[in-house]
Design a protein around this motif. Sequence first.
Motif, mmCIF file in Angstrom:
data_model
loop_
_atom_site.group_PDB
_atom_site.id
_atom_site.type_symbol
_atom_site.label_atom_id
_atom_site.label_comp_id
_atom_site.label_asym_id
_atom_site.label_seq_id
_atom_site.Cartn_x
_atom_site.Cartn_y
_atom_site.Cartn_z
ATOM 1 N N ASN A 49 34.888 -11.446 2.682
ATOM 2 C CA ASN A 49 33.926 -10.877 1.905
ATOM 3 C C ASN A 49 32.805 -12.056 1.335
ATOM 4 O OD1 ASN A 49 34.932 -12.575 -0.252
ATOM 5 N ND2 ASN A 49 36.186 -10.997 -0.957
ATOM 6 N N PRO A 81 33.438 -1.430 5.396
ATOM 7 C CA PRO A 81 34.408 -1.428 4.145
ATOM 8 C C PRO A 81 35.755 -2.380 4.453
ATOM 9 C CG PRO A 81 34.338 0.468 5.457
ATOM 10 C CD PRO A 81 33.370 -0.506 6.024
ATOM 11 N N ASP A 82 35.911 -2.722 3.081
ATOM 12 C CA ASP A 82 37.397 -3.715 3.246
ATOM 13 C C ASP A 82 38.550 -2.547 3.084
ATOM 14 O OD1 ASP A 82 39.485 -4.970 2.722
ATOM 15 O OD2 ASP A 82 38.503 -6.302 1.164
ATOM 16 N N PRO A 83 39.152 -2.783 4.134
ATOM 17 C CA PRO A 83 40.442 -1.629 3.961
ATOM 18 C C PRO A 83 41.431 -1.699 2.925
ATOM 19 C CG PRO A 83 40.803 -3.170 5.901
ATOM 20 C CD PRO A 83 39.405 -3.430 5.350
ATOM 21 N N ARG A 84 41.318 -2.993 2.094
ATOM 22 C CA ARG A 84 42.323 -3.253 1.232
ATOM 23 C C ARG A 84 41.568 -2.752 -0.297
ATOM 24 N NH1 ARG A 84 43.848 -8.900 2.471
ATOM 25 N NH2 ARG A 84 41.623 -8.699 2.911
ATOM 26 N N ASP A 85 40.248 -2.667 -0.357
ATOM 27 C CA ASP A 85 39.665 -2.475 -1.500
ATOM 28 C C ASP A 85 38.219 -1.795 -1.392
ATOM 29 O OD1 ASP A 85 38.071 -2.716 -3.725
ATOM 30 O OD2 ASP A 85 38.107 -4.897 -3.930
ATOM 31 N N ARG A 86 38.290 -0.415 -1.536
ATOM 32 C CA ARG A 86 37.344 0.417 -1.224
ATOM 33 C C ARG A 86 35.900 0.284 -1.898
ATOM 34 N NH1 ARG A 86 38.624 6.455 -2.798
ATOM 35 N NH2 ARG A 86 40.591 5.884 -1.596
ATOM 36 N N ARG A 87 35.966 -0.645 -2.892
ATOM 37 C CA ARG A 87 34.656 -1.101 -3.504
ATOM 38 C C ARG A 87 34.020 -2.289 -2.929
ATOM 39 N NH1 ARG A 87 37.473 -2.082 -9.084
ATOM 40 N NH2 ARG A 87 38.530 -3.127 -7.544
ATOM 41 N N TRP A 89 33.194 -5.028 0.603
ATOM 42 C CA TRP A 89 32.575 -5.100 1.825
ATOM 43 C C TRP A 89 33.110 -6.220 2.403
ATOM 44 C CZ3 TRP A 89 29.860 -1.056 3.941
ATOM 45 C CH2 TRP A 89 29.209 -0.088 2.891
#
Lengths: 148, 148
Positions: A49, A81-87, A89
Amino acid sequence: MHSCVELGELYLELHHRIHRLVDEAMNDAGLSLSRAKVLRVLAQQGPVNQATVAYALGFAPRSVTDTLDALEREGLATRGPDPRDRRAWLVEITPAGTVALDRAIAVKKALMNTIFDGLSDTEREHFADTLAGLRTRLDSKQETAHVS
Amino acid sequence: MHSCVELGELYLELHHRIHRLVDEAMNDAGLSLSRAKVLRVLAQQGPVNQATVAYALGFAPRSVTDTLDALEREGLATRGPDPRDRRAWLVEITPAGTVALDRAIAVKKALMNTIFDGLSDTEREHFADTLAGLRTRLDSKQETAHVS
Protein backbone atom coordinates in the motif's frame (compact mmCIF):
# COMPACT_ATOMS: atom_id res chain seq x y z
CA MET A 1 43.80 20.87 8.31
CA HIS A 2 40.06 20.66 7.66
CA SER A 3 37.58 21.25 10.47
CA CYS A 4 34.62 18.90 10.85
CA VAL A 5 32.34 21.63 9.53
CA GLU A 6 34.46 22.16 6.40
CA LEU A 7 34.56 18.42 5.86
CA GLY A 8 30.79 18.26 6.25
CA GLU A 9 30.30 21.07 3.74
CA LEU A 10 32.63 19.36 1.27
CA TYR A 11 30.73 16.11 1.72
CA LEU A 12 27.29 17.67 1.32
CA GLU A 13 28.34 19.82 -1.62
CA LEU A 14 29.75 16.84 -3.50
CA HIS A 15 26.54 14.97 -2.82
CA HIS A 16 24.53 17.85 -4.22
CA ARG A 17 26.45 17.56 -7.50
CA ILE A 18 26.28 13.77 -7.68
CA HIS A 19 22.57 13.86 -6.92
CA ARG A 20 21.96 16.37 -9.69
CA LEU A 21 23.96 14.29 -12.19
CA VAL A 22 22.06 11.11 -11.26
CA ASP A 23 18.74 12.94 -11.55
CA GLU A 24 19.65 14.42 -14.95
CA ALA A 25 20.93 11.11 -16.29
CA MET A 26 17.79 9.32 -15.16
CA ASN A 27 15.53 11.99 -16.63
CA ASP A 28 17.40 11.57 -19.92
CA ALA A 29 16.74 7.83 -19.63
CA GLY A 30 13.01 8.57 -19.18
CA LEU A 31 12.56 8.13 -15.42
CA SER A 32 13.03 10.78 -12.72
CA LEU A 33 14.96 9.83 -9.60
CA SER A 34 11.84 10.05 -7.43
CA ARG A 35 9.95 7.72 -9.79
CA ALA A 36 12.88 5.32 -9.92
CA LYS A 37 13.00 5.19 -6.11
CA VAL A 38 9.31 4.36 -5.86
CA LEU A 39 9.61 1.69 -8.57
CA ARG A 40 12.54 0.14 -6.72
CA VAL A 41 10.45 -0.20 -3.56
CA LEU A 42 7.66 -1.81 -5.58
CA ALA A 43 10.11 -4.19 -7.25
CA GLN A 44 11.67 -5.18 -3.92
CA GLN A 45 8.55 -5.46 -1.76
CA GLY A 46 5.89 -6.65 -4.21
CA PRO A 47 2.31 -5.32 -4.05
CA VAL A 48 2.19 -2.85 -1.14
CA ASN A 49 0.00 0.00 0.00
CA GLN A 50 0.94 3.64 -0.41
CA ALA A 51 1.90 4.11 3.25
CA THR A 52 4.43 1.28 2.96
CA VAL A 53 6.03 2.86 -0.11
CA ALA A 54 6.25 6.22 1.64
CA TYR A 55 7.65 4.69 4.83
CA ALA A 56 10.37 2.83 2.91
CA LEU A 57 11.48 6.16 1.42
CA GLY A 58 11.24 8.12 4.68
CA PHE A 59 8.33 10.28 3.52
CA ALA A 60 4.85 11.04 4.80
CA PRO A 61 2.21 8.78 3.08
CA ARG A 62 0.71 11.63 1.06
CA SER A 63 4.00 12.77 -0.43
CA VAL A 64 4.19 9.79 -2.78
CA THR A 65 0.69 10.27 -4.20
CA ASP A 66 1.79 12.39 -7.17
CA THR A 67 4.58 9.99 -8.10
CA LEU A 68 2.29 6.95 -7.87
CA ASP A 69 -0.34 8.72 -9.99
CA ALA A 70 2.27 9.52 -12.64
CA LEU A 71 3.62 5.95 -12.64
CA GLU A 72 0.12 4.58 -13.06
CA ARG A 73 -0.68 7.05 -15.86
CA GLU A 74 2.43 5.91 -17.73
CA GLY A 75 1.67 2.24 -17.24
CA LEU A 76 4.71 1.62 -15.02
CA ALA A 77 2.65 0.67 -11.94
CA THR A 78 -0.92 -0.43 -11.33
CA ARG A 79 -3.27 -0.08 -8.38
CA GLY A 80 -5.66 -2.83 -7.42
CA PRO A 81 -7.89 -3.65 -4.43
CA ASP A 82 -6.25 -5.20 -1.37
CA PRO A 83 -7.78 -8.70 -0.96
CA ARG A 84 -7.36 -8.42 2.82
CA ASP A 85 -8.86 -4.94 3.22
CA ARG A 86 -11.56 -3.75 0.84
CA ARG A 87 -11.03 -0.09 1.73
CA ALA A 88 -7.35 -0.25 0.77
CA TRP A 89 -5.40 -0.29 -2.47
CA LEU A 90 -2.20 -2.11 -3.30
CA VAL A 91 0.33 -0.79 -5.81
CA GLU A 92 2.34 -3.10 -8.03
CA ILE A 93 5.07 -2.65 -10.62
CA THR A 94 4.13 -3.60 -14.24
CA PRO A 95 6.42 -5.36 -16.78
CA ALA A 96 6.95 -1.96 -18.46
CA GLY A 97 7.86 -0.58 -15.03
CA THR A 98 10.46 -3.30 -14.57
CA VAL A 99 12.01 -2.48 -17.96
CA ALA A 100 12.12 1.24 -17.08
CA LEU A 101 13.62 0.52 -13.66
CA ASP A 102 16.31 -1.77 -15.11
CA ARG A 103 17.26 0.93 -17.60
CA ALA A 104 17.43 3.54 -14.83
CA ILE A 105 19.62 1.25 -12.70
CA ALA A 106 21.97 0.68 -15.64
CA VAL A 107 22.25 4.44 -16.20
CA LYS A 108 23.00 5.01 -12.53
CA LYS A 109 25.67 2.28 -12.51
CA ALA A 110 27.36 3.75 -15.57
CA LEU A 111 27.38 7.15 -13.88
CA MET A 112 28.88 5.73 -10.66
CA ASN A 113 31.64 4.16 -12.74
CA THR A 114 32.32 7.49 -14.42
CA ILE A 115 32.42 9.32 -11.08
CA PHE A 116 34.51 6.91 -9.04
CA ASP A 117 36.84 5.25 -11.56
CA GLY A 118 39.31 8.14 -11.29
CA LEU A 119 40.26 6.96 -7.81
CA SER A 120 43.25 4.65 -7.36
CA ASP A 121 42.73 1.29 -5.66
CA THR A 122 44.24 2.67 -2.45
CA GLU A 123 42.11 5.81 -2.50
CA ARG A 124 39.06 3.69 -3.11
CA GLU A 125 39.79 1.44 -0.12
CA HIS A 126 40.50 4.41 2.18
CA PHE A 127 37.34 6.11 1.01
CA ALA A 128 35.22 2.99 1.51
CA ASP A 129 36.73 2.42 4.98
CA THR A 130 35.99 5.98 6.03
CA LEU A 131 32.43 5.88 4.69
CA ALA A 132 31.76 2.54 6.38
CA GLY A 133 33.29 3.81 9.63
CA LEU A 134 31.11 6.92 9.57
CA ARG A 135 28.04 4.79 8.95
CA THR A 136 28.81 2.51 11.89
CA ARG A 137 29.36 5.55 14.06
CA LEU A 138 26.02 7.06 13.00
CA ASP A 139 24.22 3.78 13.62
CA SER A 140 25.53 3.57 17.18
CA LYS A 141 24.63 7.23 17.79
CA GLN A 142 21.10 6.70 16.56
CA GLU A 143 20.69 3.67 18.81
CA THR A 144 21.87 5.74 21.75
CA ALA A 145 19.45 8.50 20.81
CA HIS A 146 16.55 6.05 20.70
CA VAL A 147 17.46 4.57 24.07
CA SER A 148 17.81 7.91 25.88
CA MET B 1 38.09 -4.50 -3.32
CA HIS B 2 35.05 -2.26 -3.77
CA SER B 3 33.60 -1.66 -7.22
CA CYS B 4 32.65 1.87 -8.25
CA VAL B 5 28.99 0.93 -7.91
CA GLU B 6 29.46 -0.38 -4.36
CA LEU B 7 31.39 2.75 -3.48
CA GLY B 8 28.61 4.88 -4.95
CA GLU B 9 25.96 3.01 -2.95
CA LEU B 10 28.01 3.41 0.23
CA TYR B 11 28.39 7.11 -0.47
CA LEU B 12 24.71 7.69 -1.25
CA GLU B 13 23.52 5.59 1.68
CA LEU B 14 25.68 7.49 4.14
CA HIS B 15 24.36 10.72 2.71
CA HIS B 16 20.81 9.53 3.19
CA ARG B 17 21.51 9.02 6.91
CA ILE B 18 23.36 12.30 7.37
CA HIS B 19 20.61 14.16 5.54
CA ARG B 20 17.95 12.63 7.76
CA LEU B 21 19.92 13.52 10.91
CA VAL B 22 20.40 17.12 9.76
CA ASP B 23 16.71 17.39 8.89
CA GLU B 24 15.62 15.98 12.26
CA ALA B 25 18.04 18.18 14.20
CA MET B 26 16.85 21.27 12.35
CA ASN B 27 13.20 20.38 12.85
CA ASP B 28 13.92 20.02 16.56
CA ALA B 29 15.50 23.49 16.42
CA GLY B 30 12.31 24.82 14.83
CA LEU B 31 13.31 25.10 11.15
CA SER B 32 13.06 22.39 8.50
CA LEU B 33 16.00 21.89 6.17
CA SER B 34 14.05 23.20 3.17
CA ARG B 35 13.12 26.37 5.07
CA ALA B 36 16.69 26.82 6.27
CA LYS B 37 17.98 26.52 2.69
CA VAL B 38 15.57 29.19 1.45
CA LEU B 39 16.44 31.50 4.36
CA ARG B 40 20.15 31.06 3.60
CA VAL B 41 19.60 32.21 0.01
CA LEU B 42 17.66 35.24 1.26
CA ALA B 43 20.40 36.05 3.79
CA GLN B 44 23.13 35.76 1.15
CA GLN B 45 21.43 37.48 -1.77
CA GLY B 46 19.25 40.13 -0.10
CA PRO B 47 15.75 40.93 -1.42
CA VAL B 48 15.18 38.68 -4.46
CA ASN B 49 12.26 37.37 -6.44
CA GLN B 50 10.91 33.84 -6.11
CA ALA B 51 12.50 32.63 -9.35
CA THR B 52 15.95 33.66 -8.08
CA VAL B 53 15.45 31.74 -4.84
CA ALA B 54 14.35 28.65 -6.76
CA TYR B 55 17.22 28.92 -9.23
CA ALA B 56 19.80 29.18 -6.44
CA LEU B 57 18.46 25.91 -5.01
CA GLY B 58 18.18 24.14 -8.37
CA PHE B 59 14.37 23.97 -8.30
CA ALA B 60 11.59 25.10 -10.60
CA PRO B 61 10.21 28.54 -9.53
CA ARG B 62 6.89 27.14 -8.27
CA SER B 63 8.46 24.54 -6.04
CA VAL B 64 9.52 27.12 -3.46
CA THR B 65 6.05 28.73 -3.16
CA ASP B 66 4.94 26.60 -0.20
CA THR B 67 8.15 27.20 1.71
CA LEU B 68 8.03 30.96 1.09
CA ASP B 69 4.37 31.07 2.19
CA ALA B 70 5.25 29.22 5.39
CA LEU B 71 8.23 31.48 6.11
CA GLU B 72 6.06 34.56 5.61
CA ARG B 73 3.29 33.15 7.82
CA GLU B 74 5.79 32.60 10.61
CA GLY B 75 7.33 36.05 10.24
CA LEU B 76 10.72 34.75 9.08
CA ALA B 77 10.50 36.37 5.63
CA THR B 78 8.43 39.18 4.11
CA ARG B 79 7.26 39.89 0.60
CA GLY B 80 7.10 43.43 -0.77
CA PRO B 81 6.66 45.06 -4.18
CA ASP B 82 9.70 45.24 -6.46
CA PRO B 83 10.47 48.97 -6.98
CA ARG B 84 11.77 48.19 -10.48
CA ASP B 85 8.82 46.05 -11.61
CA ARG B 86 5.35 46.70 -10.24
CA ARG B 87 4.10 43.26 -11.26
CA ALA B 88 6.82 41.49 -9.29
CA TRP B 89 7.43 40.73 -5.62
CA LEU B 90 10.69 40.60 -3.74
CA VAL B 91 11.23 38.34 -0.73
CA GLU B 92 13.44 39.37 2.17
CA ILE B 93 14.58 37.75 5.40
CA THR B 94 13.29 39.35 8.65
CA PRO B 95 15.30 39.84 11.88
CA ALA B 96 13.40 36.84 13.34
CA GLY B 97 14.37 34.89 10.21
CA THR B 98 18.03 35.74 10.77
CA VAL B 99 17.81 34.51 14.37
CA ALA B 100 16.17 31.25 13.25
CA LEU B 101 18.74 30.76 10.49
CA ASP B 102 21.66 31.36 12.87
CA ARG B 103 20.22 28.80 15.28
CA ALA B 104 19.78 26.27 12.45
CA ILE B 105 23.37 26.83 11.28
CA ALA B 106 24.66 26.30 14.83
CA VAL B 107 22.68 23.05 15.11
CA LYS B 108 24.07 21.84 11.79
CA LYS B 109 27.64 22.69 12.80
CA ALA B 110 27.29 20.83 16.08
CA LEU B 111 25.97 17.81 14.18
CA MET B 112 28.86 17.90 11.68
CA ASN B 113 31.27 17.94 14.61
CA THR B 114 29.53 14.92 16.12
CA ILE B 115 29.60 13.02 12.83
CA PHE B 116 33.15 13.74 11.71
CA ASP B 117 35.15 14.10 14.94
CA GLY B 118 35.62 10.34 15.18
CA LEU B 119 38.04 10.49 12.23
CA SER B 120 41.76 10.78 12.90
CA ASP B 121 43.66 13.73 11.42
CA THR B 122 45.07 11.48 8.70
CA GLU B 123 41.69 9.99 7.84
CA ARG B 124 40.22 13.46 7.69
CA GLU B 125 42.90 14.69 5.28
CA HIS B 126 42.54 11.63 3.03
CA PHE B 127 38.79 11.98 3.06
CA ALA B 128 38.95 15.70 2.23
CA ASP B 129 41.46 15.06 -0.57
CA THR B 130 39.27 12.37 -2.11
CA LEU B 131 36.11 14.50 -1.87
CA ALA B 132 37.89 17.51 -3.37
CA GLY B 133 39.38 15.33 -6.13
CA LEU B 134 35.96 13.90 -7.00
CA ARG B 135 34.50 17.40 -7.11
CA THR B 136 37.21 18.65 -9.48
CA ARG B 137 36.64 15.59 -11.65
CA LEU B 138 32.89 16.23 -11.78
CA ASP B 139 33.44 19.89 -12.60
CA SER B 140 35.65 19.07 -15.57
CA LYS B 141 33.16 16.43 -16.75
CA GLN B 142 30.31 18.91 -16.60
CA GLU B 143 32.30 21.49 -18.55
CA THR B 144 33.04 18.86 -21.20
CA ALA B 145 29.36 17.95 -21.31
CA HIS B 146 28.40 21.59 -21.84
CA VAL B 147 30.96 22.07 -24.59
CA SER B 148 30.01 18.97 -26.57
